[in-house]
Motif scaffolding. Sequence first.
Motif, mmCIF file in Angstrom:
data_model
loop_
_atom_site.group_PDB
_atom_site.id
_atom_site.type_symbol
_atom_site.label_atom_id
_atom_site.label_comp_id
_atom_site.label_asym_id
_atom_site.label_seq_id
_atom_site.Cartn_x
_atom_site.Cartn_y
_atom_site.Cartn_z
ATOM 1 N N ASP A 57 36.194 -1.213 44.024
ATOM 2 C CA ASP A 57 36.821 -1.227 42.700
ATOM 3 C C ASP A 57 37.648 0.027 42.448
ATOM 4 O OD1 ASP A 57 35.620 -3.602 42.277
ATOM 5 O OD2 ASP A 57 34.145 -2.871 40.812
ATOM 6 N N TRP A 58 37.168 1.142 42.975
ATOM 7 C CA TRP A 58 37.855 2.416 42.713
ATOM 8 C C TRP A 58 39.193 2.506 43.464
ATOM 9 C CZ3 TRP A 58 33.031 5.968 43.915
ATOM 10 C CH2 TRP A 58 32.011 5.701 42.968
ATOM 11 N N LEU A 59 39.362 1.628 44.478
ATOM 12 C CA LEU A 59 40.584 1.671 45.281
ATOM 13 C C LEU A 59 41.601 0.638 44.806
ATOM 14 C CD1 LEU A 59 38.909 1.983 48.825
ATOM 15 C CD2 LEU A 59 39.724 3.833 47.334
ATOM 16 N N ALA A 60 41.280 -0.047 43.680
ATOM 17 C CA ALA A 60 42.158 -1.138 43.215
ATOM 18 C C ALA A 60 43.566 -0.632 42.936
ATOM 19 C CB ALA A 60 41.559 -1.786 41.959
ATOM 20 N N GLY A 61 43.688 0.607 42.455
ATOM 21 C CA GLY A 61 45.001 1.171 42.147
ATOM 22 C C GLY A 61 45.687 1.800 43.349
ATOM 23 N N GLY A 62 45.070 1.678 44.530
ATOM 24 C CA GLY A 62 45.623 2.292 45.745
ATOM 25 C C GLY A 62 44.615 3.223 46.381
ATOM 26 N N ASN A 63 44.847 3.494 47.671
ATOM 27 C CA ASN A 63 43.914 4.366 48.392
ATOM 28 C C ASN A 63 43.955 5.790 47.857
ATOM 29 O OD1 ASN A 63 42.760 2.571 50.199
ATOM 30 N ND2 ASN A 63 44.492 2.721 51.635
ATOM 31 N N THR A 97 38.405 12.971 61.074
ATOM 32 C CA THR A 97 38.866 11.722 60.470
ATOM 33 C C THR A 97 38.135 10.522 61.063
ATOM 34 O OG1 THR A 97 41.011 12.739 60.149
ATOM 35 C CG2 THR A 97 40.935 10.330 60.029
ATOM 36 N N ALA A 98 37.589 9.671 60.202
ATOM 37 C CA ALA A 98 36.885 8.466 60.668
ATOM 38 C C ALA A 98 37.889 7.356 60.924
ATOM 39 C CB ALA A 98 35.865 8.030 59.616
ATOM 40 N N PRO A 99 37.630 6.484 61.912
ATOM 41 C CA PRO A 99 38.525 5.354 62.187
ATOM 42 C C PRO A 99 38.438 4.312 61.067
ATOM 43 C CG PRO A 99 36.542 5.200 63.549
ATOM 44 C CD PRO A 99 36.449 6.494 62.789
ATOM 45 N N THR A 100 39.569 3.983 60.446
ATOM 46 C CA THR A 100 39.557 3.030 59.317
ATOM 47 C C THR A 100 40.721 2.059 59.444
ATOM 48 O OG1 THR A 100 40.947 4.518 58.036
ATOM 49 C CG2 THR A 100 38.564 4.704 57.693
ATOM 50 N N THR A 101 40.743 1.091 58.539
ATOM 51 C CA THR A 101 41.836 0.114 58.504
ATOM 52 C C THR A 101 42.559 0.240 57.169
ATOM 53 O OG1 THR A 101 40.416 -1.555 57.533
ATOM 54 C CG2 THR A 101 40.534 -1.502 59.939
ATOM 55 N N GLN A 102 43.732 -0.344 57.062
ATOM 56 C CA GLN A 102 44.470 -0.485 55.803
ATOM 57 C C GLN A 102 44.661 0.829 55.056
ATOM 58 O OE1 GLN A 102 42.490 -3.595 53.583
ATOM 59 N NE2 GLN A 102 42.276 -4.848 55.423
ATOM 60 N N GLY A 103 44.886 1.888 55.814
ATOM 61 C CA GLY A 103 45.312 3.130 55.190
ATOM 62 C C GLY A 103 44.231 3.926 54.483
#
Lengths: 301, 301
Positions: A57-63, A97-103
Amino acid sequence: MNKKCAPDWIAVDWGTTHLRAYAMQGATVVSRAKSDDGMGRLKPADFEPALRALIGDWLAGGNVPVIACGMVGSRQGWVEAPYRAVPCAPLTDTLTTAPTTQGLEVRVICGLSQNNPADVMRGEETQVAGFLHLNPGWDGVLCLPGTHTKWVHLSAGEVVSFQTFMSGELFALISQNSVLRHSVIGEGWDAGAFEAAVSDAMSHPERLAARLFSLRAADLLHGTAASVSRAALSGLLIGGELAAARPYWLGQNTAILGTGTQARAYQSALRAQGVEAMRVDSERATLAGLTTAYKTTKATL
Amino acid sequence: MNKKCAPDWIAVDWGTTHLRAYAMQGATVVSRAKSDDGMGRLKPADFEPALRALIGDWLAGGNVPVIACGMVGSRQGWVEAPYRAVPCAPLTDTLTTAPTTQGLEVRVICGLSQNNPADVMRGEETQVAGFLHLNPGWDGVLCLPGTHTKWVHLSAGEVVSFQTFMSGELFALISQNSVLRHSVIGEGWDAGAFEAAVSDAMSHPERLAARLFSLRAADLLHGTAASVSRAALSGLLIGGELAAARPYWLGQNTAILGTGTQARAYQSALRAQGVEAMRVDSERATLAGLTTAYKTTKATL
């Protein structure tokens, strides 16, 4: 989440058994969330979904950037954040840095190591940094009670040395899984039994394994109350620890990071040795440390 | 079972995790049987069926007396056989009769208790009596390694005092359930690491909880072999125990009841202190003790 509460970064305290996240605006918490998705139950591929489930929910406005500390950075965690060897400052601007997806940007704080005696910490370095931020210029010894209690010698903003004791884990194993479990499960806390056991263990730490069985035998023979046996078990373990940690606390400025039962037990045991230790909220210290890490690394994000 | 092998009595060693039965003709074993039906998994009503399942064939020619020792006589066992307080001989002719059906006679040997320091034993008193039968007139100290290792001071055929250490149970809990499990599971045994840990723990028993964590940290930082970590864990626990049990073994005639890995570890640790302990087979001692109990109580059966 409405726009005025949208975080500019997210603080994460991710240990073996817990995951706590904080939506942050600068140093201010605007929302908090937690789950039982500790590192201990996750495989590497589970970390990102577990985090997104909690903070989506906290990322709804962008990463926004995520700064994490704790066992999430261990070899069995999301990404291994290498240890930094003491003596050193508790934090640097180098995060892993941890490996992540979608920025999604997730950076993990490094733990600290000590070569001899061999020792490691992960997560406590962030609390230590936070404590130093809240108490600038503080020199002395920090006690961080927990499953693996840490004693940390601080001087001029650096961790000089530290020592970990398994006393908390031993208390849990003995009280839940040993023959003593029949004698210590119950309510209440006998402060006199705790103090006597601390004193006994400081004088005769070698008697631990005999004293433990004697608690069981005393219950069988005389029906000791669980409040007495449990406080005595805690006192035997903390007393032995204080005897070994004496070079840390003796004559030193001492503070305890924690506010629960275990932290109060350490404070009371130290007081019996004539040491008046300040107690500091550990969550506040963790958040101050994560904020320090965010601010010092912001330039590179 | 053919007639010439029919027992005239049955010896039973019934502990928390094991049930061992011996068809006896006088002091001679004519057949043996065992199962996993230890006291720990049985309710009171389960004991007779568990015993009959194991020794039913031996009763085909008619009931013969059964003499049992161990946790079968505890409060959670088949029948509570009251403790006898030391100082006293390890056995008397007073046994406790278990409730049975169809004429089966089962008598349970009493355990021993000590008021201060509070301590209890069940089963070991029978081994001690057997050891004394095999070594008449022996005075000195017996070490009975186990989950709860006992040190027993014998003089003039009596148990003068004894002390129990939970070291065996701590080894099992720490090696199987603590964070150290990742570092100690494997093959091999590093004798040098064991000896160094015994010596370290005897000098600094208060450091136990720190040394334990340091084993884990050393593995994380330097990749210590499991054979080293496991032997060191054992040495830390046995070393602390030897420091506390010094009044027992120092300058005393000493024997160890046991022949396995744990007994050899105690022997090697004692040897490093200049004590040459005799080792005796514990099953042989148990059988000799049960036979002594059978003979002294035969008149009343």
